[in-house]
Every structure is written in structure tokens, then in C-alpha cells.
Design an enzyme around this catalytic site. Structure first.
Site: not given
Length: 665
Positions: A111, A113, A115, A223, A310, A404, A407, A422, A428
Site C-alpha cells: 500500500e 504510505k 503522509d 487503510y 521510506k 545579533c 539587537c 546572542c 533581544c
């Protein structure tokens, strides 16, 4: 790094990935990488049983539970499937089935699969009576009213050949065309985009507004059929019968006899799946006969008679135009690749995470490079290589930033850390908002009436500057023009009710760097009060199981910061729980010195409740059976492998009634 440290690191990483995948719907690694990390942890834990942790990721299946919905126990546990990534592993599974059936002939049902979001539908007398999400496999969210809006799910069955009562399982999905339209609308409204159709379907199904669910045009493929009076012994035949009752099943399903036919099916759909209207990420293989399925049985987490193959990630080549930087709640700075748009696994990809500076250097990335991009597990885009032959002569190397982007503070890189941080945690904006979002999250203070968008709105309007400010909000401040009284009251009441959240979760909610859910609980149970924790020394902190030097330093640094100290004292004044509840405190020593394994499904209490009882009475939860196991607390459907091992070692097995009598409950 020694093996103990690696175990702790893997547990922390996998807990975080579980949270992102099942709770936030924002995964950052693919399934194959997750499985690799899980296998490494399983191997290390087997090698070091003395480091057992009942809350290790290996001891549970990830959860998508949402407390906004009523929880319903599954009649049959919804287990996950073992994953494979090669035809060799498929062959090994096929051979294990053959041996498990002692050479008896068997058919395999192949079958797609899908997602999406796993769903369990219960029908009685031909009518849908309940729809429940997978949850943690033992119980899930009752989303019946939302599921009724999905037109491909029949509310009343056709014909009269169906059983009086049965359960059918499947996946709820968002078609590609709907997903693309939804993200285009969100982009136009400057709202965060969904990463993939699965996240969009999951977020939609958990909406509190059924009309929103209806507008999203979700779909469903079924299924698996379960019940006492099924039409046939064959899984394939049962689904064909289900199709005649009005259910939408996969048209690509095929029943085969040989391993070569399995390979042919996999190879055909590896290409043809790209023409399907919904997302798929693999193939599911099941022994067709239900009788043979019962004979093969289960491992602790998955059936022996089924496996998931997979697909390999799809790859594309595109141009890297720019690297931008994002700042998380802990201050970690993540570089992001901005690329020419490219179609990949059904969606348009323009951005990909670059992880950290070391990752960028490993590829020697230059602006203008043509990079290879994959969607790991069909979800998160990532750069996997560079086509050096196409590098422009004038291309310049990517230089990691020194300050950063939010900031302007100078970034730091702590010893042993791959990320840059940071240090301006008090000033920040992304860190401030991130800590507030963590504070209100389900596993922390569980203020479910708030969300990231609301937090951002309150921050921009100056209502909140830290999470203690939440407790000063009143209805009038957030009621706007007076038309939002009901929602404003819900938010204020949600904040007010959070003062009843247990002490362990208050510790977790503070967002102390490196202190996760498990560590927070261990700290709370050891020190019992916030004052004791705040004043603990390095030596005292490291006496707690699982608390190492790095975490201990982080805890001391947090409480020694004057701004944090002021926030904690404000929380005390608002009435939050600053001491361990007697409900969680030690009750007796009746189980002292005993190592106990829990297996099966229980009627009177949940597995987590039984684990807490064991700890309260001085016992220790362990995940695997050995000659050191004192006894097994067994419910219904105890894993056959555990039962066999217990019998072999002569380990006593007691049921929940006997256990409750043992502890005097």
C-alpha cells in the site's frame, strides 16, 4: 565525550525533535536521521542498563495530544511501524516473516504510505460515532465534530453487509492544490507558512472551529479494518469490502506473493507517487492474513507483520542567493539559505536551514553557488551538496555574522557548543517572545488560550516584556473596541488558572537553558521548593541524577541574574506553585529497591500514573526485562516478547488490581 554524556545528549535531542514534530508541527530533521539517532540511543542504553531513564525517548512513542480536546482511550493500541530505507532491509523483514510462519505460504499487501494525520474511526450500526487521533498510541483526541466536515469520510455507510460495530483507521490529508493555495493566502497576509501538507492538516484538524476545518477541504484515505466480525481473513479483502461501504481506500493497493513483486511495487511508486494529489513518503507492507498476523504478533512498539519502506529524499539543484539569520528563544542563532525557488516533493522550496557555522564551512558555501537540496522525509529542505563546476568566479565565501541581527549584541560561542548565541537575553526580542511562548506551552504552564501570534501582538503593543507580565493583563487592556469580551475573558481566565500548574512544570516553564521536562521534574522532586533550588550549590545540583556540570552552571547562572530573580519573585507573588505538591511527594517505601517493568494497556490508571505511583512508593521504573527485574505490572495486550522473556527468567507478573493492593491504594 564519553558514552554517558552521549546518552544524555541523544535523549535531549530526541525529546526536542519529538516536541517539534508532534506538538509544534515544526520538524527540523527528516525521519531517517531521527531513526538513526533513536537506534544509536537504543544501542547505548542496552550497553548501559545502569543509566536507565523511564522518560527516555526510547520508552515512549511521540505524542500529538492536544488538551483542548477530550481524551479517549483506543480499544486497540495504535502502534507505529518499523521503518526501512533499503530493499535489503525489506528482504530481511520478508525472511523474518517466513521464519515466523515456519515456512507457511503468505501473501503481502502493498500500500501507499500517506503522509498525514493518523485517525481512528468507530462505526456502530453503519453510522460514524467517534473519530480519535493517534495521540500517544494508547489514547488520543476526540475530533469527531471536525472529522464530520471531511466529505470523503462517510457519516452513514452504504449497503448492509458491514459489521454491527468496527473500527477503521487511515490518514487525514490536505491535497497539494489546497496546500499551495492556503500557503499563498497566508503569505499574502504575512502569516507563518505551513512547512508541509501534514502540518497543515494536523493544525486544521485540531482547530476549535469546525467551519474552518470544512473550509480547508481535507481528504482521507483509509487503510486498516479492526473488529470482532470482519468479512474476511484477508486484510486486502476487508478493505475492498470497506470500499463497497463507502470508504475511500488506496486505488494503488496490490496483493503479491513474492519478494520480487514487492520490489516491483516499490520501484513503480517511487516515480509514480509524484503524480498523486496528496503527499506520500513511502510504502507499507503487511502480511495479508489476519490469522498469520496474530501468529507473528508484536514487538514492544510495532507489529512484526508489517513494515514501512521510506522513499529516498527527492533532490534538486538551485542557486544560493543570500544567507539570513534567525534567533531562537535560547539565543541560538540559526543561518538560513535563501535560494531561487525550485519544485521539490510537490512544493516550492525557497529556504533551507544551514544549522550552524561549522555546517557552512563543511560545504565551503559561497553566495551564488548552485546547491543540491533535498527534502528529508519529504518535509524539511536541507542543503546536501554544492556543484563546484557551476561556482561563479566572483563568488564570495559565506561569512558567519559576528553580531545579533535582532539587537546588535556581539555573539558568543560556548565551549562544546556548535551554535552561536546572542547573550542579550533580556533585550533581544526573539528571545523574549520565545521564552514567553515556551512559558505558555502545553507541557509548561498550559495557557492554551494564548498563541505565538497573540504573544507577538502583546509584545509589540508593550503589554508584556517577560512572562511575569502576563499575570498583570486585564480584560479591558485586550478587549480592543469592546467586541472581543468573550475571548479576552478566556485569555485572562486561562492565565489566572495556570497558577494551579504543579511545581515541576513551573520549573520547566522558566526556560532555564539545558533544563528540559525530565530534568525539571528531577530537580523539583529533589529540592522540593523553589527556594531550595534557587540556593543550591554546584555540588548539590550535581547530586541529582542526570544533572551534569554544564546544566548545574546554567541553573546557577539563571538564578544569580538579577532580572531573572525579580521575575521569579513576581511569579511567587502571583501565587504560582513554588513547592512540590503532596500529590507528587513520596508516599511510602513499599517498593523500595524494586525495579519494575510496565507493559500493556490499563483500565484504572494510565501508564504515566502507574509510573508516578511506583516512584512515590520508592520503586524504580525500568524499560526492559532482565534478571534484576523485580516484577512486571501487566495490563491488557502485554507485548509477547516481554511475556516470553519474563517466563524464561521467571519474573513475576502482576495485574493492576494486585499492584494497587500491594501499595495500599
Amino acid at each position: 565525550m564519553d558514552e554517558k554524556q552521549r546518552i544524555e545528549q541523544l535523549r535531549a535531542e530526541l525529546h526536542a525533535h519529538n516536541h517539534r514534530y508532534y506538538v509544534l508541527n515544526q520538524p527540523t530533521i527528516d525521519d531517517q536521521e531521527f531513526d538513526r539517532l533513536m537506534r544509536e540511543l537504543q544501542d547505548l542504553e542496552a550497553k548501559h542498563p545502569e543509566l536507565y531513564d523511564p522518560n527516555s525517548p526510547t520508552q515512549r512513542v511521540g505524542s500529538d495530544l492536544n488538551q483542548e480536546f477530550r481524551q479517549v482511550a483506543h480499544k486497540y493500541p495504535m502502534l507505529s511501524l518499523a521503518n526501512t530505507y533499503s530493499e535489503q532491509e525489506v528482504a530481511e523483514w520478508y525472511e523474518s516473516v517466513r521464519k515466523g510462519l515456519a515456512g507457511e505460504d503468505f501473501d503481502v499487501c502493498c500500500e501507499m504510505k500517506y503522509d498525514g494525520l493518523s485517525i481512528s474511526l468507530t462505526y456502530e450500526n453503519g453510522r460514524l460515532i467517534r473519530a480519535v487521533t493517534r495521540g500517544d498510541g494508547v489514547q488520543g483526541d476526540d475530533v469527531t465534530e471536525n472529522v464530520k466536515t471531511i466529505r470523503s469520510i462517510p457519516l452513514v455507510l452504504t449497503g448492509n453487509a458491514y459489521p454491527q460495530e468496527f473500527e477503521i483507521r487511515g490518514e487525514i490529508l490536505m491535497p497539494w492544490v489546497v496546500f499551495e493555495r492556503l500557503n499563498a493566502e497566508r503569505e499574502a497576509a504575512e502569516e507563518p507558512l505551513f512547512a508541509n501538507p501534514r502540518n497543515a492538516a494536523s493544525g486544521t484538524l485540531k482547530s476549535q472551529k469546525s467551519e474552518l476545518v470544512a473550509s480547508r477541504q481535507l481528504d482521507a484515505y483509509l487503510y486498516y479494518l479492526l473488529g470482532e466480525e470482519l468479512p474476511a481473513d484477508g486484510h486486502y479483502e476487508n478493505l475492498q469490502a470497506a470500499a463497497s461501504w463507502g470508504f475511500k481506500i488506496s486505488q494503488g493497493m496490490r496483493k503479491v506473493k513474492t519478494l520480487q513483486e514487492v520490489y516491483d511495487f516499490i520501484r513503480y511508486w517511487d516515480t509514480e507517487r509524484k503524480n498523486l494529489p496528496v503527499a506520500t513518503d513511502g510504502i507499507v507492507l503487511k502480511v495479508n492474513s489476519l490469522r498469520q498476523q496474530r501468529a507473528l504478533g508484536y514487538t514492544a512498539k510495532s507489529p512484526r507483520w508489517a513494515i514501512a519502506y521510506k522513499f529516498k529524499a527527492e533532490r534538486a539543484c538551485t542557486r544560493l542567493n543570500e544567507v539570513t539569520y534567525q534567533v531562537g528563544r535560547t539565543g541560538a542563532v540559526t543561518p538560513v539559505a535563501n535560494m531561487d525557488p525550485v519544485q521539490l516533493a510537490g512544493t516550492t522550496v525557497k529556504r533551507a536551514t544551514l544549522n550552524n557555522e561549522d555546517f557552512i564551512r563543511s560545504f565551503d558555501l559561497h553566495i551564488g553557488d548552485y546547491v543540491y537540496v533535498e527534502k528529508g522525509g519529504e518535509i524539511i529542505p536541507k542543503i546536501v551538496g554544492v556543484d563546484l563546476d557551476q561556482r561563479p568566479i566572483i563568488a564570495q565565501p559565506v561569512q558567519f555574522i559576528t553580531h545579533c541581527p535582532e539587537c546588535g549584541a556581539k555573539l558568543v560561542r560556548y565551549e562544546g557548543e556548535a551554535a552561536h548565541y546572542c547573550p542579550n537575553d533580556a533585550g533581544c526580542p526573539p528571545q523574549i517572545k520565545g521564552r514567553i511562548e515556551h512559558f505558555i506551552s502545553r507541557k509548561a504552564m498550559n495557557i492554551d488560550s494564548l498563541g505565538p501570534e497573540t504573544v507577538d501582538d502583546y509584545y509589540r503593543h508593550g503589554l508584556i516584556h517577560n512572562f511575569a507580565d502576563l499575570y498583570d493583563i486585564d480584560v479591558q487592556q485586550i478587549n480592543g473596541d469592546g467586541s472581543r469580551t468573550k475571548s479576552a475573558m478566556k485569555i485572562v481566565n486561562g492565565i489566572k488558572n495556570s497558577i494551579n500548574v504543579p511545581f515541576e512544570r513551573v520549573v520547566y516553564a522558566l526556560g532555564i537553558r539545558f533544563v528540559g521536562e525530565t530534568s525539571a521534574r528531577l530537580l523539583a522532586r529533589h529540592f522540593k521548593t523553589m527556594d531550595a533550588l534557587m540556593n543550591a550549590s554546584m555540588e548539590e545540583l550535581q547530586e541529582v541524577e542526570g544533572i551534569g556540570e554544564v546544566m548545574a552552571k546554567s541553573i546557577i547562572s539563571y538564578f544569580h541574574d538579577e532580572k531573572n530573580h525579580q521575575i521569579v519573585e513576581r511569579l511567587r507573588g502571583y501565587g504560582l506553585q513554588f513547592a512540590l505538591s503532596t500529590l507528587n511527594a513520596p508516599v511510602s517505601t513499599k517498593l523500595e529497591g524494586r525495579s519494575i517493568v510496565i507493559s500493556g494497556v490499563f483500565a484504572q490508571h494510565s501508564r504515566d500514573e502507574y509510573k508516578m505511583m511506583i516512584e512515590q512508593h520508592g520503586g524504580k521504573n525500568v524499560g526492559s526485562i532482565s534478571n534484576k527485574t523485580s516484577f512486571i505490572l501487566a495490563g491488557e495486550n502485554m507485548g509477547p516478547s516481554k511475556l516470553q522473556k519474563a517466563e524464561k527468567l521467571g519474573i513475576p507478573i502482576i495485574n493492576e488490581e494486585e499492584f494497587l493492593q500491594m501499595i495500599g491504594s
